[in-house]
Design a protein around this motif. Sequence first.
Motif, short mmCIF file in Angstrom:
data_model
loop_
_atom_site.label_atom_id
_atom_site.label_comp_id
_atom_site.label_asym_id
_atom_site.label_seq_id
_atom_site.Cartn_x
_atom_site.Cartn_y
_atom_site.Cartn_z
N MET A 1 -58.34 24.28 -5.56
CA MET A 1 -58.02 25.47 -6.13
C MET A 1 -59.04 26.38 -5.89
SD MET A 1 -55.26 25.57 -7.83
CE MET A 1 -54.98 26.74 -9.34
N LYS A 2 -60.28 26.20 -5.68
CA LYS A 2 -61.38 26.99 -5.32
C LYS A 2 -61.22 28.09 -3.97
CE LYS A 2 -65.85 26.12 -4.78
NZ LYS A 2 -66.69 25.31 -3.73
N ASP A 3 -60.25 27.43 -3.11
CA ASP A 3 -60.11 28.31 -1.78
C ASP A 3 -58.95 29.12 -1.92
OD1 ASP A 3 -62.39 27.29 -0.82
OD2 ASP A 3 -61.56 25.76 0.13
N ARG A 4 -58.32 29.22 -3.16
CA ARG A 4 -57.26 29.92 -2.98
C ARG A 4 -57.43 31.50 -3.03
NH1 ARG A 4 -52.76 29.20 -7.11
NH2 ARG A 4 -52.13 30.50 -5.41
N THR A 5 -56.34 32.06 -2.25
CA THR A 5 -56.77 33.59 -2.17
C THR A 5 -55.49 34.07 -2.98
OG1 THR A 5 -57.19 33.29 0.07
CG2 THR A 5 -56.50 35.45 -0.43
N LEU A 6 -55.47 35.40 -3.55
CA LEU A 6 -54.77 35.87 -4.44
C LEU A 6 -53.24 36.26 -3.78
CD1 LEU A 6 -53.98 37.11 -7.42
CD2 LEU A 6 -55.14 39.18 -6.46
N LEU A 7 -52.20 35.73 -4.26
CA LEU A 7 -50.98 35.82 -3.38
C LEU A 7 -50.22 37.24 -4.30
CD1 LEU A 7 -48.90 34.57 -1.32
CD2 LEU A 7 -48.06 33.29 -3.12
N MET A 8 -50.30 38.15 -3.52
CA MET A 8 -49.52 39.12 -3.94
C MET A 8 -48.30 39.77 -3.13
SD MET A 8 -50.94 40.24 -6.85
CE MET A 8 -50.94 42.16 -7.05
N ILE A 9 -47.51 38.98 -2.40
CA ILE A 9 -46.30 39.11 -1.68
C ILE A 9 -45.28 39.31 -2.63
CG2 ILE A 9 -47.29 38.01 0.37
CD1 ILE A 9 -45.29 35.96 -0.17
N PRO A 10 -44.04 39.91 -2.11
CA PRO A 10 -42.97 40.03 -3.26
C PRO A 10 -42.26 38.70 -3.35
CG PRO A 10 -42.67 41.32 -1.11
CD PRO A 10 -43.85 40.73 -1.16
N GLY A 11 -42.80 37.62 -3.53
CA GLY A 11 -42.10 36.39 -3.90
C GLY A 11 -42.20 35.33 -2.51
N PRO A 12 -42.74 34.13 -2.87
CA PRO A 12 -43.05 33.89 -4.14
C PRO A 12 -44.48 34.46 -4.66
CG PRO A 12 -43.20 31.85 -2.32
CD PRO A 12 -42.68 33.34 -1.75
N ILE A 13 -44.50 34.32 -6.01
CA ILE A 13 -45.49 34.90 -6.67
C ILE A 13 -46.58 33.97 -7.15
CG2 ILE A 13 -43.84 36.98 -7.60
CD1 ILE A 13 -44.05 35.60 -10.46
N GLU A 14 -47.58 34.27 -7.88
CA GLU A 14 -48.53 33.60 -8.43
C GLU A 14 -47.76 32.83 -9.74
OE1 GLU A 14 -51.80 32.72 -7.88
OE2 GLU A 14 -52.44 33.87 -6.32
N PHE A 15 -47.97 31.44 -9.85
CA PHE A 15 -47.13 30.95 -11.17
C PHE A 15 -48.17 30.48 -12.28
CE2 PHE A 15 -44.72 29.93 -7.32
CZ PHE A 15 -43.50 30.84 -7.84
N ASP A 16 -47.67 30.51 -13.20
CA ASP A 16 -48.42 30.44 -14.63
C ASP A 16 -48.83 28.66 -14.53
OD1 ASP A 16 -49.16 31.64 -17.44
OD2 ASP A 16 -48.37 29.46 -17.56
N PRO A 17 -50.02 28.22 -14.89
CA PRO A 17 -50.12 26.90 -14.98
C PRO A 17 -49.26 25.87 -15.79
CG PRO A 17 -52.31 28.32 -15.38
CD PRO A 17 -51.18 29.26 -15.23
N ALA A 18 -49.05 26.53 -16.91
CA ALA A 18 -48.08 25.89 -17.94
C ALA A 18 -46.60 25.53 -17.12
CB ALA A 18 -47.65 26.50 -19.07
N VAL A 19 -46.30 26.54 -16.34
CA VAL A 19 -44.94 26.53 -15.43
C VAL A 19 -45.20 25.40 -14.38
CG1 VAL A 19 -43.49 27.37 -13.74
CG2 VAL A 19 -44.24 28.48 -15.87
N LEU A 20 -46.26 25.30 -13.77
CA LEU A 20 -46.72 24.30 -12.70
C LEU A 20 -47.13 22.84 -13.29
CD1 LEU A 20 -49.12 26.71 -10.39
CD2 LEU A 20 -46.62 25.78 -10.18
N GLN A 21 -47.44 23.01 -14.58
CA GLN A 21 -47.60 21.74 -15.20
C GLN A 21 -46.42 20.84 -15.55
OE1 GLN A 21 -49.86 22.32 -18.56
NE2 GLN A 21 -50.86 20.42 -18.60
N ALA A 327 -56.99 39.13 -0.50
CA ALA A 327 -55.56 39.23 -1.33
C ALA A 327 -54.43 39.01 0.02
CB ALA A 327 -55.08 40.62 -1.92
N ILE A 328 -53.50 38.13 -0.38
CA ILE A 328 -52.56 37.97 0.73
C ILE A 328 -51.45 39.02 0.38
CG2 ILE A 328 -50.70 36.47 1.76
CD1 ILE A 328 -52.57 34.16 0.82
#
Length: 388
Positions: A1-21, A327-328
Amino acid sequence: MKDRTLLMIPGPIEFDPAVLQALGAPTTSHVSPDFSEQFGRALERMREVWQAPSGQPFVLAGSGTLAMDCAGANLVEPGDRVLVLSTGVFGDRFEDLLSRYGAQVDLLRAPVGETVDFEQVDAVLRQTRYKLMTATHVDTSTAVRVDARRFGALGREHGVITVLDGVCSVAGEEVHQEDWGLDVVLTASQKAVGVPPGLALLVVSHQALSVWGGRRTKVANYYVDWAKWLPVMVSYEKGTPGYFGTPAVNLIAALDVSLGQILEEGMERRFARHRRFGAACRAAIRALGLGQVPTSDAHAANTLSAPRYPGGVKGEDLLAKIREAGAILAGGLHPDIRAEYFRIGHMGGTKPGDLLAAVGAIEAGLKACGHPLETGSGLAAAQSVLFG
Ligand code: PMP
């Protein structure tokens, strides 16, 4: 997770941890009681999110294009007259798609950046009898938003079935499917609904189902035929499994969680938050001296923005610098103006800090590309909209 860059494209978006879980939880049988309960609840929640208390939800494994295909295949028969209102690439897609099913399609295409002229649509509907018409609530290639309420009202007034592509709007832009008289509102999981790509989602009105029920010909597409899926959806909603094709078990579990979060926020609050984010992003873009693809704020989307590159700045260079700054963002998509603009997604669970991080990265990128600007001017404009 450390190297993640903020994904701000019009989909797919950033997903909530509970959703990913939920997505990563051990896969259960698709006929297990636990999954039946989750699937049934997700269907009920779709009705609330779409605001269609008597609509019929469908969940299929596939992307947004499959949802479009599902609506088209079930509602169109050879020779049917169809009106496609296009505000960009995704509107145009409907022309090609519906003609595959034998429709006689008339295309009303707005100039790039403009929205649908409903006076013109009204006049066209008075002249010609159409069975169905389509519109794209937010065309992701132009960031143009269409007045979906007016679209639904005109459909009801002229007795035409309305299909709204809500792929870049549902659970972000205001939609009241039933009150607005919309027959089909469709989307995909990866945008404002907040679930990784892979689910095609539709809610269908009684009117549209009865038109489908009165078909003279078989649905020409085997996989999406409502005759196959309707009993499955009805069964799961009763808490008992049904089967036609194996459902996307993990994605549906994630959908249940995400729809729960959306309803917890509340639809009106969620629409207002998206309006605020849209206004904040547009204010920042303006403050940085950039133009935008939509010709007016009155029909600009709230789920994404489409700034034009300033003169002298090469798009690829700017996007690379913005990415370096954290930011992507997405490049242009509409073929007529592809190299002239870029796109920022701000839908779903986007936080004010995400938007500010994206605006800050844009400022850094513009500076690195030699565009003159006062550092912090975009951030200040966004913050004054976000926080007053
Ligand atoms: N319609 C709109 C408005 C879209 O934005 C998209 C995807 N960007 C689609 C349809 C097609 O969806 P998918 O890529 O999930 O097939």
